[in-house]
Write a protein that holds these residues in place. Structure first.
Motif, PDB file in Angstrom:
ATOM      1  N   THR A  58       0.846  -1.187   0.000  1.00  0.00           N
ATOM      2  CA  THR A  58       0.000   0.000   0.000  1.00  0.00           C
ATOM      3  C   THR A  58       0.884   1.240   0.000  1.00  0.00           C
ATOM      4  O   THR A  58       2.101   1.154   0.227  1.00  0.00           O
ATOM      5  N   VAL A  59       0.274   2.380  -0.227  1.00  0.00           N
ATOM      6  CA  VAL A  59       1.008   3.645  -0.174  1.00  0.00           C
ATOM      7  C   VAL A  59       1.622   3.815   1.216  1.00  0.00           C
ATOM      8  O   VAL A  59       2.766   4.244   1.350  1.00  0.00           O
ATOM      9  N   ALA A  60       0.887   3.433   2.245  1.00  0.00           N
ATOM     10  CA  ALA A  60       1.396   3.551   3.621  1.00  0.00           C
ATOM     11  C   ALA A  60       2.587   2.614   3.844  1.00  0.00           C
ATOM     12  O   ALA A  60       3.504   2.956   4.582  1.00  0.00           O
ATOM     13  N   ASP A  61       2.571   1.432   3.203  1.00  0.00           N
ATOM     14  CA  ASP A  61       3.702   0.507   3.313  1.00  0.00           C
ATOM     15  C   ASP A  61       4.950   1.083   2.655  1.00  0.00           C
ATOM     16  O   ASP A  61       6.069   0.908   3.150  1.00  0.00           O
ATOM     17  N   ARG A  62       4.763   1.729   1.527  1.00  0.00           N
ATOM     18  CA  ARG A  62       5.883   2.243   0.734  1.00  0.00           C
ATOM     19  C   ARG A  62       6.515   3.507   1.326  1.00  0.00           C
ATOM     20  O   ARG A  62       7.712   3.721   1.185  1.00  0.00           O
ATOM     21  N   ALA A  63       5.704   4.331   1.945  1.00  0.00           N
ATOM     22  CA  ALA A  63       6.140   5.669   2.359  1.00  0.00           C
ATOM     23  C   ALA A  63       7.413   5.678   3.208  1.00  0.00           C
ATOM     24  O   ALA A  63       8.337   6.451   2.903  1.00  0.00           O
ATOM     25  N   PRO A  64       7.519   4.879   4.268  1.00  0.00           N
ATOM     26  CA  PRO A  64       8.751   4.955   5.079  1.00  0.00           C
ATOM     27  C   PRO A  64      10.003   4.559   4.294  1.00  0.00           C
ATOM     28  O   PRO A  64      11.053   5.194   4.434  1.00  0.00           O
ATOM     29  N   GLU A  66      10.443   4.724   0.981  1.00  0.00           N
ATOM     30  CA  GLU A  66      10.723   5.759  -0.015  1.00  0.00           C
ATOM     31  C   GLU A  66      11.351   6.990   0.626  1.00  0.00           C
ATOM     32  O   GLU A  66      12.284   7.581   0.084  1.00  0.00           O
ATOM     33  N   ARG A  67      10.849   7.371   1.800  1.00  0.00           N
ATOM     34  CA  ARG A  67      11.412   8.524   2.523  1.00  0.00           C
ATOM     35  C   ARG A  67      12.866   8.251   2.905  1.00  0.00           C
ATOM     36  O   ARG A  67      13.752   9.073   2.682  1.00  0.00           O
TER      37      ARG A  67
END
Length: 108
Positions: A58-64, A66-67
């Motif tokens: 999910t976008v929430a899974d990817r965010a950390p 990617e950041r």
């Protein structure tokens, strides 16, 4: 005649924690050039999940991830250390050579 010999080191890592990057400055002061290859954690996790038939990230899974990857790339850029992020499913050789036909970290 004194000639300074420059050595090259290649760091290959899956770590997106930029804490280790500061150590590269010490290597550079001693004439040791560095280049970094990062195994892209988001792309590899997505490919692994797809291969196993598991749900997509999910976008929430990817965010950390990617950041943290963006922070790592910024820290390396500040030290002028070349960095390549490896993607799954693409030939490795092609990913390690830039558009000008030069290998990662080459000076010629």
């Amino acid at each position: 005649e004194f000639r300074r010999v420059l050595f090259r080191s290649l760091i290959v890592t899956a770590s997106v924690d930029e804490g280790w990057v500061a150590q590269l400055a010490g290597l550079r002061r001693r004439g040791i050039g560095c280049a970094v290859v990062v195994v892209d954690p988001v792309a590899h996790e997505a490919a692994t999940r797809a291969g196993l038939g598991e749900p997509e990230l999910t976008v929430a899974d990817r965010a950390p991830w990617e950041r943290d990857l963006a922070r790592l790339r910024l820290a390396l850029a500040e030290l002028e250390v070349p960095c390549t992020v490896i993607q799954p499913g693409l030939p490795l050789g092609g990913q390690l050579v830039n558009a000008g036909g030069r290998a990662l970290g080459s000076t010629r």
